[in-house]
Design a protein around this motif. Sequence first.
Motif, PDB file in Angstrom:
ATOM      1  N   ALA A  30       0.712  -0.455   0.205  1.00 25.73           N
ATOM      2  CA  ALA A  30      -0.173  -0.201   0.363  1.00 25.73           C
ATOM      3  C   ALA A  30       1.461   1.284  -0.362  1.00 25.73           C
ATOM      4  N   ALA A  31       2.138   1.389   0.742  1.00 21.50           N
ATOM      5  CA  ALA A  31       2.807   2.399   0.301  1.00 21.50           C
ATOM      6  C   ALA A  31       3.486   2.614  -0.793  1.00 21.50           C
ATOM      7  N   ARG A  32       3.903   1.110  -1.176  1.00 19.73           N
ATOM      8  CA  ARG A  32       4.392   2.168  -2.280  1.00 19.73           C
ATOM      9  C   ARG A  32       3.504   2.443  -3.454  1.00 19.73           C
ATOM     10  N   ARG A  33       2.446   1.843  -3.255  1.00 25.30           N
ATOM     11  CA  ARG A  33       1.397   2.425  -3.971  1.00 25.30           C
ATOM     12  C   ARG A  33       1.105   4.136  -4.154  1.00 25.30           C
ATOM     13  N   ALA A  34       0.803   4.465  -2.874  1.00 26.01           N
ATOM     14  CA  ALA A  34       0.960   5.577  -2.151  1.00 26.01           C
ATOM     15  C   ALA A  34       2.368   6.298  -2.339  1.00 26.01           C
ATOM     16  N   LEU A  35       3.951   5.661  -2.806  1.00 24.62           N
ATOM     17  CA  LEU A  35       4.705   6.512  -3.693  1.00 24.62           C
ATOM     18  C   LEU A  35       4.765   6.498  -4.494  1.00 24.62           C
ATOM     19  N   ALA A  36       3.865   5.475  -4.760  1.00 24.44           N
ATOM     20  CA  ALA A  36       4.093   6.060  -6.604  1.00 24.44           C
ATOM     21  C   ALA A  36       2.977   6.759  -7.093  1.00 24.44           C
ATOM     22  N   ALA A  37       1.789   7.483  -6.725  1.00 24.63           N
ATOM     23  CA  ALA A  37       0.732   8.227  -7.049  1.00 24.63           C
ATOM     24  C   ALA A  37       0.500   8.840  -5.967  1.00 24.63           C
ATOM     25  N   PRO A  38       1.666   9.934  -5.640  1.00 21.88           N
ATOM     26  CA  PRO A  38       0.824  10.910  -4.685  1.00 21.88           C
ATOM     27  C   PRO A  38      -0.129  12.262  -4.525  1.00 21.88           C
ATOM     28  N   ASP A  39      -0.282  11.676  -5.449  1.00 19.72           N
ATOM     29  CA  ASP A  39      -1.299  12.634  -5.219  1.00 19.72           C
ATOM     30  C   ASP A  39      -2.923  12.105  -5.209  1.00 19.72           C
ATOM     31  N   ASP A  40      -2.862  10.597  -4.913  1.00 19.39           N
ATOM     32  CA  ASP A  40      -3.941  10.072  -4.752  1.00 19.39           C
ATOM     33  C   ASP A  40      -4.316   9.086  -3.474  1.00 19.39           C
ATOM     34  N   ALA A  41      -5.046  10.458  -3.130  1.00 17.74           N
ATOM     35  CA  ALA A  41      -5.278  10.189  -1.693  1.00 17.74           C
ATOM     36  C   ALA A  41      -5.776   9.744  -0.820  1.00 17.74           C
ATOM     37  N   ALA A  43      -4.890   5.864  -2.065  1.00 16.76           N
ATOM     38  CA  ALA A  43      -3.714   4.860  -1.821  1.00 16.76           C
ATOM     39  C   ALA A  43      -3.071   5.334  -0.636  1.00 16.76           C
ATOM     40  N   ALA A  44      -3.207   6.721   0.268  1.00 12.92           N
ATOM     41  CA  ALA A  44      -2.519   7.281   1.234  1.00 12.92           C
ATOM     42  C   ALA A  44      -2.809   6.467   2.458  1.00 12.92           C
ATOM     43  N   ALA A  45      -4.701   7.389   1.878  1.00 18.67           N
ATOM     44  CA  ALA A  45      -5.769   6.234   3.473  1.00 18.67           C
ATOM     45  C   ALA A  45      -5.310   5.246   3.319  1.00 18.67           C
ATOM     46  N   ALA A  46      -4.805   4.371   2.694  1.00 14.73           N
ATOM     47  CA  ALA A  46      -4.692   2.855   2.732  1.00 14.73           C
ATOM     48  C   ALA A  46      -4.161   3.063   3.395  1.00 14.73           C
ATOM     49  N   ALA A  47      -2.672   3.248   2.769  1.00 15.91           N
ATOM     50  CA  ALA A  47      -1.343   2.577   4.179  1.00 15.91           C
ATOM     51  C   ALA A  47      -1.781   3.585   5.302  1.00 15.91           C
ATOM     52  N   ARG A  48      -2.663   4.455   6.098  1.00 17.26           N
ATOM     53  CA  ARG A  48      -2.269   4.738   7.271  1.00 17.26           C
ATOM     54  C   ARG A  48      -3.751   3.931   7.824  1.00 17.26           C
TER      55      ARG A  48
END
Length: 156
Positions: A30-41, A43-48
């Motif tokens: 999930a963190a990798r996905r959030a890193l790959a798409a910094p504008d995708d909120a 993806a970051a929410a899933a990691a959190r």
Amino acid sequence: MTALLLSLHVLAAILTVGPVAITASMFPRAARRALAAPDDASAAAAARLLHRVTRVYAVVGVAVPVLGYATGASLGVLSDAWLITSMVLTAAAAAVLIVLVLPGQRRVLEALDKSPSAASDPVRRLAMHAGVFNLLWAVVVVLMVYRPGSTTGAGL
Ligand code: HEM
């Protein structure tokens, strides 16, 4: 009483160690996905969310060794080698979680907010730490079921 303690111990293990094993394993992806798409909120929410579940269930998971100890005391097996080994491995797994996995997840989430490029190395290490953590739990479960050297185990 022993049966009740053992049931609660196994229930606590399923309900707490299970989720932590899964969320700790899912976090790096999930963190990798959030890193790959910094504008995708999302993806970051899933990691959190995965970090939150790992943290909350890690705290509730304290019930597993506490109930395990009570079960062992009730059975009079606290000095058995298989149980002492299990306790040492449980402590090692808890240490990996508290010292490596949780702070590592927190660092990655902080880096996601500030400088996403700094987060990729910790993510690689997190995947390895989650693997070590899961391996330790798997060994403890095998010891709990087989109880090598004990007359009540499935036998090895
Ligand atoms: C300090 C750590 C722990 C202690 C002291 C402990 C103690 C015990 C004891 C005394 C039993 C009963 C064995 C018997 O019936 O003779 C047991 C069973 C069991 N424990 Fe633990 N335990 C610990 C950690 C864990 C962990 C971390 C897990 C899972 C991740 C776990 C999963 C189980 C399971 C599945 C059983 C049932 C085995 C069976 O009846 O075949 N235990 N534990």
